[in-house]
Design an enzyme around this catalytic site. Structure first.
Site, PDB file in Angstrom:
ATOM      1  N   HIS A  68       0.847  -1.207   0.000  1.00 38.94           N
ATOM      2  CA  HIS A  68       0.000   0.000   0.000  1.00 38.94           C
ATOM      3  C   HIS A  68       0.871   1.241   0.000  1.00 38.94           C
ATOM      4  O   HIS A  68       0.424   2.316  -0.355  1.00 38.94           O
ATOM      5  CB  HIS A  68      -0.947   0.001   1.206  1.00 38.94           C
ATOM      6  CG  HIS A  68      -0.235   0.049   2.516  1.00 38.94           C
ATOM      7  ND1 HIS A  68       0.534  -1.000   2.968  1.00 38.94           N
ATOM      8  CD2 HIS A  68      -0.148   1.017   3.463  1.00 38.94           C
ATOM      9  CE1 HIS A  68       1.057  -0.677   4.143  1.00 38.94           C
ATOM     10  NE2 HIS A  68       0.652   0.541   4.463  1.00 38.94           N
ATOM     11  N   LYS A  73       9.404  -2.881   2.811  1.00 35.51           N
ATOM     12  CA  LYS A  73      10.613  -2.801   3.638  1.00 35.51           C
ATOM     13  C   LYS A  73      10.691  -3.944   4.629  1.00 35.51           C
ATOM     14  O   LYS A  73       9.697  -4.374   5.178  1.00 35.51           O
ATOM     15  CB  LYS A  73      10.564  -1.467   4.411  1.00 35.51           C
ATOM     16  CG  LYS A  73      11.831  -1.103   5.102  1.00 35.51           C
ATOM     17  CD  LYS A  73      12.815  -0.419   4.176  1.00 35.51           C
ATOM     18  CE  LYS A  73      14.152  -0.217   4.828  1.00 35.51           C
ATOM     19  NZ  LYS A  73      14.964  -1.451   4.928  1.00 35.51           N
ATOM     20  N   ASP A 102       4.262   5.104  11.638  1.00 37.64           N
ATOM     21  CA  ASP A 102       4.240   6.086  10.537  1.00 37.64           C
ATOM     22  C   ASP A 102       5.526   6.103   9.728  1.00 37.64           C
ATOM     23  O   ASP A 102       6.062   7.179   9.424  1.00 37.64           O
ATOM     24  CB  ASP A 102       3.933   7.495  11.076  1.00 37.64           C
ATOM     25  CG  ASP A 102       2.471   7.657  11.410  1.00 37.64           C
ATOM     26  OD1 ASP A 102       1.647   6.954  10.806  1.00 37.64           O
ATOM     27  OD2 ASP A 102       2.165   8.477  12.299  1.00 37.64           O
ATOM     28  N   LYS A 109       9.897  -9.213   3.884  1.00 39.14           N
ATOM     29  CA  LYS A 109      10.959  -9.882   4.626  1.00 39.14           C
ATOM     30  C   LYS A 109      11.597 -10.927   3.727  1.00 39.14           C
ATOM     31  O   LYS A 109      10.940 -11.458   2.836  1.00 39.14           O
ATOM     32  CB  LYS A 109      10.377 -10.581   5.856  1.00 39.14           C
ATOM     33  CG  LYS A 109      11.381 -10.847   6.930  1.00 39.14           C
ATOM     34  CD  LYS A 109      11.626  -9.602   7.740  1.00 39.14           C
ATOM     35  CE  LYS A 109      12.478  -9.840   8.947  1.00 39.14           C
ATOM     36  NZ  LYS A 109      12.313  -8.774   9.923  1.00 39.14           N
ATOM     37  N   SER A 367      16.116   2.962   9.575  1.00 41.60           N
ATOM     38  CA  SER A 367      16.280   2.598   8.159  1.00 41.60           C
ATOM     39  C   SER A 367      15.592   3.638   7.265  1.00 41.60           C
ATOM     40  O   SER A 367      16.090   3.996   6.200  1.00 41.60           O
ATOM     41  CB  SER A 367      15.649   1.232   7.874  1.00 41.60           C
ATOM     42  OG  SER A 367      16.530   0.193   8.211  1.00 41.60           O
TER      43      SER A 367
HETATM   44  N1  GLU Z   1      15.013  -6.503  10.458  1.00 39.84           N
HETATM   45  C1  GLU Z   1      14.565  -5.380  11.174  1.00 39.84           C
HETATM   46  C2  GLU Z   1      13.139  -5.602  11.662  1.00 39.84           C
HETATM   47  O1  GLU Z   1      12.713  -6.704  11.845  1.00 39.84           O
HETATM   48  C3  GLU Z   1      14.778  -4.077  10.424  1.00 39.84           C
HETATM   49  C4  GLU Z   1      14.023  -3.936   9.143  1.00 39.84           C
HETATM   50  C5  GLU Z   1      14.429  -2.701   8.348  1.00 39.84           C
HETATM   51  O2  GLU Z   1      15.212  -1.895   8.817  1.00 39.84           O
HETATM   52  O3  GLU Z   1      13.917  -2.593   7.220  1.00 39.84           O
HETATM   53  O4  GLU Z   1      12.436  -4.690  11.949  1.00 39.84           O
END
Ligand code: GLU
Length: 476
Positions: A68, A73, A102, A109, A367
């Site tokens: 969406h 990420k 937000d 993943k 991130s």
């Molecule tokens: N692997 C981390 C998590 O589970 C970070 C994910 C990220 O920074 O995109 O939130």
């Protein structure tokens, strides 16, 4: 609505059952709820790599739970027991996590089935680059589509290899550095990303302890100072969480658990020392103490403490041990450490869970800052730092000349110091964690249907995702 099962279910079903409880408190059409609940797409890939003269085949996944908002990420995990069900569950948690705090991303993943300890650095680079290539080819890596990050078994090193691989297959993409986050600072990473998940956990706990009503709901009082804490997993997240809690908040870390043994000291272990020992010796056995080594570290989960922080794997608190947990608060630094079945038992006992979707969102939050930095091609603070310093110096001069009093030098320096990147990152993370907790507690305390902070958090996240789809025009 689904009732708590009397048996253990898979990680993905655990997440989905929490979804169902949260969704039942919202007005969302059935079809739309089903769409949000399920993973949108998942790519499974097998690829061969020559290792010491022999061809080995590897298998990996990248799941997109929601898009969406783009990019989708989430981390990539390298582990010997990763599977598609797990990757899909983690992708779903990423969607809810991002929506809740937000961070304008979808949820994704990845996982590679591998035991990284079995390969040397050179071979790991070959395997990682090949996996990255497979993902790039299918658009599962790209600054505007899907942006991986570190997770279990991966870190800055793997992110650097992935970014470099992306760059060689997409030459001329000016935004190529934004294709992954968690990179080394020398390669477009951001200050404070390595500590981010742990620091986010602490910011979350501090916010919890700011409200006496919340603290009381867990049968506690006061601040983090002197609270007895057990940490399960002394990896990146567990290390930073416990170190900050000990050094900045005065908490007492009474036990540290690793998969191959734990350490217990009721007077509090020194986190930095024990961490160094663990890294050098690949475990805690033989640590000179004080305290004692406990071979079966799972027993330490059941010790008396104020806050239990699972900071490693999913499913460590389950039907089998939930009734013996004596902690007042479970602070979920890992993803999915408490199974759905265990949650029901803990609730009955009055144990308060501060849920993963909220508490470990610090990693993806920073991130997000890194991704913005990469797209804007400038370090945070570079433009305004000296300008701000000049303004503060003028202000101090004005105060001194109008009052006739000199401000002490140390205070002057503190006030005048312009913000570095790390200051801004921490400030943005702190704000994110505070605001998200305010929203969660508000929903929890004002809605009788909602029985836990997890369901409050999930219902906010689902509502936001639903609103995005609606405004996008998925249905009128
Ligand atoms: N692997 C981390 C998590 O589970 C970070 C994910 C990220 O920074 O995109 O939130």
């Amino acid at each position: 609505m689904t009732l708590p099962p009397d048996k253990e279910v898979s990680f993905k079903d655990s997440v989905n059952l929490s979804f169902d409880l949260a969704r039942a408190t919202l007005e969302i059409p059935d079809g739309m709820a089903q769409y949000i609940r399920n993973v949108n797409n998942v790519y499974q890939v097998r690829f061969p790599v020559k290792v010491k003269g022999q061809i080995e085949t590897f298998i990996g996944w990248r799941a997109v739970h929601s898009d969406h908002k783009l990019p989708a990420k989430g981390g990539i995990r390298f582990a010997p027991q990763v599977n598609q069900n797990e990757v899909e569950a983690l992708a779903a948690l990423m969607s809810y996590k991002c929506a809740l705090v937000d961070v304008p991303f979808g949820g994704s993943k990845g996982g590679l089935l591998i035991d990284p300890s079995k390969y040397d650095r050179e071979t790991m680079e070959k395997i990682t680059r090949r996996f990255a290539f497979e993902l790039i080819q299918k658009n599962y890596i790209g600054p505007g589509t899907n942006v991986p990050a570190p997770d279990m078994g991966t870190g800055q090193r793997e992110m650097a290899w992935m970014a470099s691989t992306y760059n060689s297959y997409r030459p001329g993409d000016i935004n190529h550095l934004a294709c992954v986050t968690g990179k080394p600072v020398s390669m477009g990473g951001i200050q404070g990303r390595v500590e981010a998940t742990g620091r986010g956990v602490v910011f979350g706990l501090r916010e919890f302890f700011r409200t006496p009503e919340d603290v009381k709901s867990a049968g506690l009082e006061g601040t983090l100072q002197g609270k007895k804490v057990i940490i399960q997993g002394l990896g990146n997240v567990g290390y930073h969480t416990s170190k900050i809690l000990q050094e900045e908040d005065g908490a007492k870390i009474i036990a540290v658990l690793e998969y191959n043994g734990g350490w217990w000291d009721p007077n509090g272990v020194n986190v930095e020392e024990i961490y160094r020992y663990k890294v050098a010796n690949k475990g805690l056995e033989g640590y000179p103490g004080p305290g004692k080594f406990v071979q079966d570290s799972t027993l330490l989960l059941e010790e008396e403490c104020d806050i239990l922080i699972p900071a490693a794997m999913e499913g460590v608190i389950h039907r089998g041990n939930a009734s013996r947990i004596k902690a007042k608060i479970i602070a979920e630094a890992a993803n999915g450490p408490v199974t759905f079945a265990a949650e029901a038992i803990l609730q009955e006992k009055g144990v308060v869970s501060i849920p993963d979707v909220y508490l470990n969102a610090g990693g993806v939050t920073v991130s997000y800052f890194e991704w913005i930095k990469n797209l804007s091609h400038i370090r945070f603070g570079r433009i305004q730092k000296r300008y701000d310093e000049g303004k503060y110096e003028q202000l101090i001069l004005a105060i001194e000349s109008s009052t006739g009093h000199a401000i002490p030098q140390a205070l002057k320096e503190q006030i005048c110091k312009g913000s570095e990147e790390i200051d801004l990152v921490r400030s943005g993370l702190d704000d994110t964690m505070r605001e998200a907790w305010k929203a969660i507690r508000e929903r929890f305390w004002t809605n009788d249907e909602i029985k836990s902070y997890r369901i409050a958090a999930m219902s906010i996240a689902i509502e936001k995702i639903h609103n995005s789809y609606r405004t996008m025009g998925v249905y009128p």
